[in-house]
Design an enzyme around this catalytic site. Structure first.
Site, PDB file in Angstrom:
ATOM      1  N   LYS A   1      27.409   9.592  -9.124  1.00  0.00           N
ATOM      2  CA  LYS A   1      26.552   9.725  -8.462  1.00  0.00           C
ATOM      3  C   LYS A   1      26.553  10.589  -6.511  1.00  0.00           C
ATOM      4  CE  LYS A   1      24.478   6.056 -11.978  1.00  0.00           C
ATOM      5  NZ  LYS A   1      24.540   5.055 -12.233  1.00  0.00           N
TER       6      LYS A   1
ATOM      7  N   LYS B   1      23.735  11.693 -15.574  1.00  0.00           N
ATOM      8  CA  LYS B   1      25.106  11.415 -14.499  1.00  0.00           C
ATOM      9  C   LYS B   1      26.854  13.096 -14.645  1.00  0.00           C
ATOM     10  CE  LYS B   1      24.794   7.839 -15.391  1.00  0.00           C
ATOM     11  NZ  LYS B   1      23.764   7.497 -16.024  1.00  0.00           N
TER      12      LYS B   1
HETATM   13  N1  LIG Z   1      20.323   3.536 -20.041  1.00  0.00           N
HETATM   14  C1  LIG Z   1      19.571   3.948 -18.845  1.00  0.00           C
HETATM   15  O1  LIG Z   1      19.633   2.704 -17.824  1.00  0.00           O
HETATM   16  C2  LIG Z   1      19.903   5.169 -18.321  1.00  0.00           C
HETATM   17  C3  LIG Z   1      19.435   5.035 -16.652  1.00  0.00           C
HETATM   18  C4  LIG Z   1      20.136   6.295 -16.211  1.00  0.00           C
HETATM   19  C5  LIG Z   1      20.821   7.696 -16.665  1.00  0.00           C
HETATM   20  N2  LIG Z   1      20.957   7.275 -17.902  1.00  0.00           N
HETATM   21  C6  LIG Z   1      21.311   8.467 -18.799  1.00  0.00           C
HETATM   22  O2  LIG Z   1      20.369   8.738 -19.289  1.00  0.00           O
HETATM   23  C7  LIG Z   1      21.021   9.543 -20.900  1.00  0.00           C
HETATM   24  C8  LIG Z   1      20.918   8.058 -21.916  1.00  0.00           C
HETATM   25  O3  LIG Z   1      21.379   7.038 -22.041  1.00  0.00           O
HETATM   26  P1  LIG Z   1      20.400   6.100 -22.995  1.00  0.00           P
HETATM   27  O4  LIG Z   1      20.801   4.629 -22.386  1.00  0.00           O
HETATM   28  O5  LIG Z   1      18.646   6.379 -23.600  1.00  0.00           O
HETATM   29  O6  LIG Z   1      21.063   6.593 -24.531  1.00  0.00           O
HETATM   30  P2  LIG Z   1      21.266   6.065 -26.191  1.00  0.00           P
HETATM   31  O7  LIG Z   1      20.231   5.320 -25.907  1.00  0.00           O
HETATM   32  O8  LIG Z   1      22.588   5.763 -26.395  1.00  0.00           O
HETATM   33  O9  LIG Z   1      20.376   6.720 -26.288  1.00  0.00           O
HETATM   34  C9  LIG Z   1      20.584   8.421 -26.608  1.00  0.00           C
HETATM   35  C10 LIG Z   1      20.244   8.590 -27.390  1.00  0.00           C
HETATM   36  O10 LIG Z   1      20.921  10.375 -27.963  1.00  0.00           O
HETATM   37  C11 LIG Z   1      21.008  10.661 -29.033  1.00  0.00           C
HETATM   38  N3  LIG Z   1      21.999  11.840 -29.315  1.00  0.00           N
HETATM   39  C12 LIG Z   1      23.253  11.467 -29.350  1.00  0.00           C
HETATM   40  N4  LIG Z   1      24.263  12.772 -29.231  1.00  0.00           N
HETATM   41  C13 LIG Z   1      22.966  13.775 -30.074  1.00  0.00           C
HETATM   42  C14 LIG Z   1      23.178  14.999 -30.286  1.00  0.00           C
HETATM   43  N5  LIG Z   1      24.006  15.281 -30.250  1.00  0.00           N
HETATM   44  N6  LIG Z   1      22.150  15.495 -30.934  1.00  0.00           N
HETATM   45  C15 LIG Z   1      20.457  14.898 -30.483  1.00  0.00           C
HETATM   46  N7  LIG Z   1      20.240  13.913 -30.159  1.00  0.00           N
HETATM   47  C16 LIG Z   1      21.719  12.940 -29.619  1.00  0.00           C
HETATM   48  C17 LIG Z   1      21.049   9.482 -30.218  1.00  0.00           C
HETATM   49  O11 LIG Z   1      20.174   9.623 -31.475  1.00  0.00           O
HETATM   50  P3  LIG Z   1      20.311   8.337 -32.081  1.00  0.00           P
HETATM   51  O12 LIG Z   1      18.959   8.141 -32.052  1.00  0.00           O
HETATM   52  O13 LIG Z   1      19.781   9.675 -33.572  1.00  0.00           O
HETATM   53  O14 LIG Z   1      21.672   8.092 -32.231  1.00  0.00           O
HETATM   54  C18 LIG Z   1      20.024   8.140 -29.823  1.00  0.00           C
HETATM   55  O15 LIG Z   1      18.666   8.662 -29.062  1.00  0.00           O
HETATM   56  C19 LIG Z   1      22.714   8.950 -20.298  1.00  0.00           C
HETATM   57  O16 LIG Z   1      22.505  10.110 -20.008  1.00  0.00           O
HETATM   58  C20 LIG Z   1      22.830   8.472 -19.477  1.00  0.00           C
HETATM   59  O17 LIG Z   1      23.887   8.246 -18.827  1.00  0.00           O
HETATM   60  C21 LIG Z   1      20.679   5.844 -18.823  1.00  0.00           C
END
Ligand SMILES: NC(=O)c1ccc[n+]([C@@H]2O[C@H](COP(=O)([O-])OP(=O)(O)OC[C@H]3O[C@@H](n4cnc5c(N)ncnc54)[C@H](OP(=O)(O)O)[C@@H]3O)[C@@H](O)[C@H]2O)c1
Length: 399
Positions: A198, A98
């Site tokens: 959002k 977002k």
């Molecule tokens: N979590 C939720 O409930 C939720 C809900 C709605 C939206 N979102 C959105 O979804 C997105 C992901 O959130 P998340 O909670 O899944 O994050 P997360 O658990 O912190 O995972 C982030 C992932 O991104 C990878 N990453 C970071 N920098 C990178 C790069 N430069 N190149 C390639 N991979 C990279 C990390 O790699 P490594 O595995 O190698 O560390 C990890 O696998 C965010 O934009 C968040 O705002 C999340």
């Protein structure tokens, strides 16, 4: 219509990436081929065989056989690089980021048009609640008065725990951070930025207006204390962080993010902890309430899957309301009724109340309720965080 064969390059295999993987593995009706997953940390153990992963983004971006990029990383700047490069190369994109969308929305929409690809992001606002496509399609011809809700699960969790268990803000914040509900830098959540990003995305689909996040007033829950919770309880209210966008005139809207008192006859009263809720108010449909999980790998992954499926049929947001230009104006020139808990008279005066309807001066707790202009709050937005005050709207506008 026959679905196009999708060959997916995915970025990120964290909470949402793994959630999507599980959801895809359990969706019998829909098969998508994930060609490669790009991640960052070479030392992390992965649930899948390492042959599925790459650490080089160009392995996906330069692969002409990949026609859909699913971007699920936690770095908004790098996400923007990935998403724009992918679209430039003629690939459709799905993202959940977002912050990246809200800060670059016009550019991303223009790129989608120029390159004739799909750019979808249902998971970016309220995760599992399908609010973007509803606003885009269902409410297309409806006279939409307002959209409000609880868009941030982390702050809602903190407020619920303070209310239910009588804990202080700091105690709950520490616990929420330990459980991974809140980032180690909590400002995006607790100062209302996440909710505002959002809200800006929702505003585009509700009213066709692309707002810069900087234009929208956001005030979070950083300064809330037990007196505020006690006040709310005595009056039969809960306190929720509520983003709001609504019509002021036929062609003009206003919007803001503020804590709000919610009485038990309101839909949002029962939205607790990590749940999200959205209330849309329209001329013909009247009030409608959407409720669901606003976070979590599987809940968010399900919204991403829905976008993947839509993309396979060539679905794109058409931004019809933007083209129709029904709403062209944005104003902060409205009055809000607010509760202000304060310590010093000078702070109270700086808020610039137009009218005070209730006031209380106790030994260690003072408050006033009165009307104040949103424009004044916006002008004070940086100072408000440093003042020993807390603001809550009573929910009465147009005073
Ligand atoms: N979590 C939720 O409930 C939720 C809900 C709605 C939206 N979102 C959105 O979804 C997105 C992901 O959130 P998340 O909670 O899944 O994050 P997360 O658990 O912190 O995972 C982030 C992932 O991104 C990878 N990453 C970071 N920098 C990178 C790069 N430069 N190149 C390639 N991979 C990279 C990390 O790699 P490594 O595995 O190698 O560390 C990890 O696998 C965010 O934009 C968040 O705002 C999340």
């Amino acid at each position: 219509m026959v679905a196009n064969k999708l060959r997916i390059g995915m970025f990120g295999y964290g909470c949402v990436g793994q959630g999507l993987d599980d959801v895809l593995n359990n969706s019998k009706g829909f098969k998508a081929d994930i060609v490669k997953i790009c991640v960052k940390d070479k030392s992390k153990e992965r649930r899948l065989d390492m042959s599925n992963f790459t650490f080089n983004k160009n392995d996906i971006l330069n692969d002409p056989s990949i026609n859909l990029v699913v971007e699920l990383i936690d770095d908004a700047d790098e996400a923007l690089n990935i998403v724009t490069t992918a679209m430039e190369k003629g690939k459709s994109v799905i993202t959940a980021n977002k912050k990246m969308i809200a800060n670059n929305h016009k550019r991303l929409i223009d790129l989608q048009e120029k390159k004739n690809v799909s750019f979808l992001y249902e998971a970016s606002a309220c995760a599992s609640i399908p609010i973007i496509r509803n606003l885009e399609e269902y409410y297309d011809n409806e006279l939409l008065f307002s959209v409000r809700g609880i868009f941030n699960g982390s702050t809602n969790y903190i407020l619920s725990q303070m209310y239910d268990n009588g804990l202080s803000f700091d105690e709950v914040l520490k616990d929420a951070q330990a459980k991974g509900y809140v980032e180690s830098d909590p400002s995006l959540d607790i100062d209302g930025y996440d909710a505002k990003f959002k809200l800006c995305i929702i505003t585009t689909h509700a009213y066709g207006l692309l707002l810069e996040p900087e234009e929208v007033f956001n005030y979070g829950i950083r300064n809330i204390n037990k007196f505020d919770i006690q006040f709310a309880k005595e009056k039969g209210f809960k306190i929720k962080l509520v983003p709001y966008v609504g019509k002021v005139e036929d062609n003009t809207i206003t919007s803001y993010v503020l804590p709000r008192f919610i009485s038990d006859d309101r839909y949002l009263y029962g939205v607790d902890n990590e749940f999200n809720g959205v209330v849309a108010e329209a001329a013909f449909a009247d009030k409608q309430f959407f409720y669901g999980k606003g976070a979590g790998g599987h809940a968010t992954g399900s919204a991403v899957l829905s976008d993947i499926s839509a993309s396979s049929y060539g679905y794109k947001y058409e931004y019809k309301k933007k083209e129709q230009k029904g709403v062209t104006g944005y104003t902060r020139d409205i009055l809000l009724e607010v509760y202000l808990r304060y310590r010093t008279e000078s702070d109270r005066k700086r808020i610039g109340f137009k009218k005070i309807t209730e006031s209380f001066v106790g030994k260690d707790y003072k408050y006033v309720i009165g009307t104040v202009s949103l424009a004044r709050l916006y002008a004070l937005r940086h100072e408000l965080l440093k003042m020993d005050v807390f603001l809550i709207t009573t929910g009465r506008e147009d005073l």
